[in-house]
Design a protein around this motif. Sequence first.
Motif, PDB file in Angstrom:
ATOM      1  N   GLU A   1     -26.196   5.504 -10.328  1.00 53.55           N
ATOM      2  CA  GLU A   1     -25.321   4.661 -11.134  1.00 53.55           C
ATOM      3  C   GLU A   1     -25.552   3.181 -10.838  1.00 53.55           C
ATOM      4  O   GLU A   1     -25.401   2.330 -11.725  1.00 53.55           O
ATOM      5  N   ALA A   2     -25.938   2.877  -9.599  1.00 49.04           N
ATOM      6  CA  ALA A   2     -26.226   1.496  -9.220  1.00 49.04           C
ATOM      7  C   ALA A   2     -27.629   1.070  -9.636  1.00 49.04           C
ATOM      8  O   ALA A   2     -28.046  -0.061  -9.351  1.00 49.04           O
ATOM      9  N   GLY A   3     -28.362   1.976 -10.298  1.00 45.63           N
ATOM     10  CA  GLY A   3     -29.682   1.626 -10.817  1.00 45.63           C
ATOM     11  C   GLY A   3     -30.838   2.017  -9.935  1.00 45.63           C
ATOM     12  O   GLY A   3     -31.979   1.660 -10.228  1.00 45.63           O
ATOM     13  N   ALA A   4     -30.588   2.760  -8.855  1.00 44.91           N
ATOM     14  CA  ALA A   4     -31.662   3.118  -7.935  1.00 44.91           C
ATOM     15  C   ALA A   4     -32.316   4.432  -8.345  1.00 44.91           C
ATOM     16  O   ALA A   4     -31.675   5.321  -8.911  1.00 44.91           O
ATOM     17  N   THR A   5     -33.602   4.553  -8.053  1.00 41.99           N
ATOM     18  CA  THR A   5     -34.305   5.824  -8.133  1.00 41.99           C
ATOM     19  C   THR A   5     -34.087   6.535  -6.806  1.00 41.99           C
ATOM     20  O   THR A   5     -34.307   5.951  -5.745  1.00 41.99           O
ATOM     21  N   THR A   6     -33.629   7.772  -6.840  1.00 42.97           N
ATOM     22  CA  THR A   6     -33.245   8.448  -5.601  1.00 42.97           C
ATOM     23  C   THR A   6     -34.201   9.568  -5.225  1.00 42.97           C
ATOM     24  O   THR A   6     -34.828  10.189  -6.077  1.00 42.97           O
ATOM     25  N   VAL A   7     -34.290   9.809  -3.928  1.00 45.04           N
ATOM     26  CA  VAL A   7     -35.039  10.931  -3.364  1.00 45.04           C
ATOM     27  C   VAL A   7     -34.068  11.693  -2.480  1.00 45.04           C
ATOM     28  O   VAL A   7     -33.486  11.116  -1.550  1.00 45.04           O
ATOM     29  N   LEU A   8     -33.868  12.963  -2.757  1.00 43.14           N
ATOM     30  CA  LEU A   8     -32.891  13.753  -2.028  1.00 43.14           C
ATOM     31  C   LEU A   8     -33.498  14.309  -0.747  1.00 43.14           C
ATOM     32  O   LEU A   8     -34.546  14.951  -0.768  1.00 43.14           O
ATOM     33  N   ALA A   9     -32.852  14.034   0.375  1.00 42.84           N
ATOM     34  CA  ALA A   9     -33.274  14.572   1.676  1.00 42.84           C
ATOM     35  C   ALA A   9     -32.275  15.635   2.081  1.00 42.84           C
ATOM     36  O   ALA A   9     -31.173  15.327   2.535  1.00 42.84           O
ATOM     37  N   ARG A  10     -32.639  16.886   1.902  1.00 41.61           N
ATOM     38  CA  ARG A  10     -31.726  17.971   2.245  1.00 41.61           C
ATOM     39  C   ARG A  10     -31.781  18.247   3.745  1.00 41.61           C
ATOM     40  O   ARG A  10     -32.759  17.896   4.408  1.00 41.61           O
ATOM     41  N   PRO A  11     -30.748  18.899   4.285  1.00 42.92           N
ATOM     42  CA  PRO A  11     -30.720  19.190   5.725  1.00 42.92           C
ATOM     43  C   PRO A  11     -31.966  19.922   6.182  1.00 42.92           C
ATOM     44  O   PRO A  11     -32.317  20.973   5.656  1.00 42.92           O
ATOM     45  N   GLY A  12     -32.653  19.338   7.161  1.00 42.78           N
ATOM     46  CA  GLY A  12     -33.858  19.950   7.709  1.00 42.78           C
ATOM     47  C   GLY A  12     -35.076  19.829   6.828  1.00 42.78           C
ATOM     48  O   GLY A  12     -36.129  20.385   7.161  1.00 42.78           O
ATOM     49  N   GLU A  13     -34.994  19.101   5.715  1.00 42.80           N
ATOM     50  CA  GLU A  13     -36.116  18.989   4.784  1.00 42.80           C
ATOM     51  C   GLU A  13     -36.339  17.527   4.417  1.00 42.80           C
ATOM     52  O   GLU A  13     -36.062  17.105   3.294  1.00 42.80           O
ATOM     53  N   PRO A  14     -36.806  16.704   5.351  1.00 43.18           N
ATOM     54  CA  PRO A  14     -37.026  15.288   5.037  1.00 43.18           C
ATOM     55  C   PRO A  14     -38.155  15.132   4.031  1.00 43.18           C
ATOM     56  O   PRO A  14     -39.099  15.930   4.010  1.00 43.18           O
ATOM     57  N   PRO A  15     -38.087  14.126   3.166  1.00 41.15           N
ATOM     58  CA  PRO A  15     -39.161  13.928   2.197  1.00 41.15           C
ATOM     59  C   PRO A  15     -40.452  13.487   2.877  1.00 41.15           C
ATOM     60  O   PRO A  15     -40.429  12.810   3.905  1.00 41.15           O
ATOM     61  N   ALA A  16     -41.575  13.876   2.305  1.00 44.81           N
ATOM     62  CA  ALA A  16     -42.879  13.476   2.817  1.00 44.81           C
ATOM     63  C   ALA A  16     -43.279  12.130   2.210  1.00 44.81           C
ATOM     64  O   ALA A  16     -42.680  11.660   1.240  1.00 44.81           O
ATOM     65  N   SER A  17     -44.313  11.520   2.779  1.00 48.02           N
ATOM     66  CA  SER A  17     -44.739  10.208   2.293  1.00 48.02           C
ATOM     67  C   SER A  17     -45.196  10.278   0.842  1.00 48.02           C
ATOM     68  O   SER A  17     -44.935   9.360   0.054  1.00 48.02           O
ATOM     69  N   GLY A  18     -45.856  11.388   0.463  1.00 51.76           N
ATOM     70  CA  GLY A  18     -46.293  11.529  -0.916  1.00 51.76           C
ATOM     71  C   GLY A  18     -45.121  11.578  -1.882  1.00 51.76           C
ATOM     72  O   GLY A  18     -45.183  11.034  -2.988  1.00 51.76           O
ATOM     73  N   GLU A  19     -44.031  12.224  -1.468  1.00 50.80           N
ATOM     74  CA  GLU A  19     -42.851  12.302  -2.320  1.00 50.80           C
ATOM     75  C   GLU A  19     -42.219  10.926  -2.500  1.00 50.80           C
ATOM     76  O   GLU A  19     -41.790  10.557  -3.603  1.00 50.80           O
ATOM     77  N   LEU A  20     -42.172  10.137  -1.415  1.00 52.06           N
ATOM     78  CA  LEU A  20     -41.637   8.782  -1.521  1.00 52.06           C
ATOM     79  C   LEU A  20     -42.537   7.904  -2.387  1.00 52.06           C
ATOM     80  O   LEU A  20     -42.056   7.106  -3.195  1.00 52.06           O
TER      81      LEU A  20
END
Length: 556
Positions: A356-375
Amino acid sequence: MPFNRSQGGRQVPQTLDAVAVRTWCSLALEALGKAREEIDAINVYPVADGDTGTNLYLTVESAVQAVEAVFTAHGTVTGAEPSVPALADTVRAMAHGALIGARGNSGTILAQLLRGMAQVLSGPAADAEALRRALRRAAESAYQAVAHPVEGTVLTVATAAAEAAEQTRGDAAAVVRAAYEGARTALDLTPGQLAVLGRAGVVDAGGRGLVAVLGALVEAVSGEAVAVHRRRPPAPLPAGDDCPADEWADAVQEGGPAFEVIYLLEADDAAVARLRRRLDGLGDSLVVVGGDGLWNVHVHVDDPGAAVEAGVEAGRPYRIRITHFAADRLAPPRERAQRAVVAVVPGEGLAGLCAEAGATTVLARPGEPPASGELAEAIRRAHAREVVLLPNDADLRHTAAAAAEQVRAEGVRVALIPTRAAVQGIAALAVHEPERRFDEDVVAMTSAAGATRYGELTVAERQSWTMAGICQAGDVLGLIDGDVVVIGSDLTAAARTVLDRMLAAGGEMVTLVLGEEAPAGLAEYLEAHVRESHLAVDTVTYDGGRQSSPLLIGVE
């Protein structure tokens, strides 16, 4: 055991052991990184969405992370003794990592290929015969995972690799090299097997990615790098199938489903069998891979809600990703925005807030941090000339830096603000002004994040030493700026103590982010406590949804 030349300062055994698997994963990721743009560019089947190379890269990156975690855990358990995990544990980790991180049709099939190999490989090391059986099992399991197999695709390339390996009587290095050469030959023939490839004058993108992965396997086992694959001209199309080259895209896009749906699913075999039948009736490009209660489901449909509903009826779907093909393929190229913000968030609630604030988001679920490629993909998806990246996790600092470097090389100006918690990201977003000069905006956002202390309430999973003493499994832990300061049994009481300690140093604004596991009435209780005990301090509360912690606290 026969040895080949040294690689990276070590002798390379001509078998596949745990260390070789680790090397294979690393080399495969490197090879796919170099070939990613090329593979994306030739991606025309089953959907011309130009992301096969990226999907394969993200899938293998997840496999790499899983393998590294096994090596790290093994070293922690065994202490100072120099040892490595078992081959079976390593290949299972590789396959599991690929399964949970699989992206797109190609990544899902690759995950099943790796799972097929893992089902065969065991013992301290895999010799030539074990590798032959593993490559055959990989090809067979991939065919079984695809609802309607098509020749001229990665399935054909995998089968050719297995057949070439079976016809070779040499050692392990000879077997994997034969598999690689067989795959290369099969890849060059794919334009003559699948009309859409011939019309576009390209080979199958998924098959091209598999050739890169097999080339990495050759180097891991033999120590000898393979030549980069160079495709021969495509075989001529059968009479009547040819069409003008500039019409191939229309032929690909016409009549296909509008959405790609992917999710992980916890379900038993019987439920998955029913799910396959239902999804097969809803759309196409159906691939269901996995087993032992965990599956990765991929399908192209016009009704994504029905595909997700089918997963809910079968078991517990999560990490649901829905991509709208029609918008990506048919809309005219949109102009780049001047500036965008990409934020990693720990739950669906904050994802909505940041969006809503205009950001593109990446969801980091418990125990599943995003990888560099995903970012990196999220930065590209923001489609802006200037991007501010908010990792919102101290452990993601290096991952975020690697992602920023990837995209900077493509001409995008990326500023990484080292936010260590989601509440710091919220503070940074609150002062974001796209109309300001980029440097001024970054400075203001960095200052707001740095002026925000962050706290967290969580529950201990095991006995452990902390700065506040020894905690037991099930204890409530209160953290301030990443350090445990409170160990208790009641989350509400621990939250009040953490909040009081944070406000003892002063503050004007308290931010509370409640997860779905937070006790009822917690927000109201803490808001009343702040009003009564800390005059002139405002409180704002957000619903974080399903997140890693019951409560996040920010004090500005």
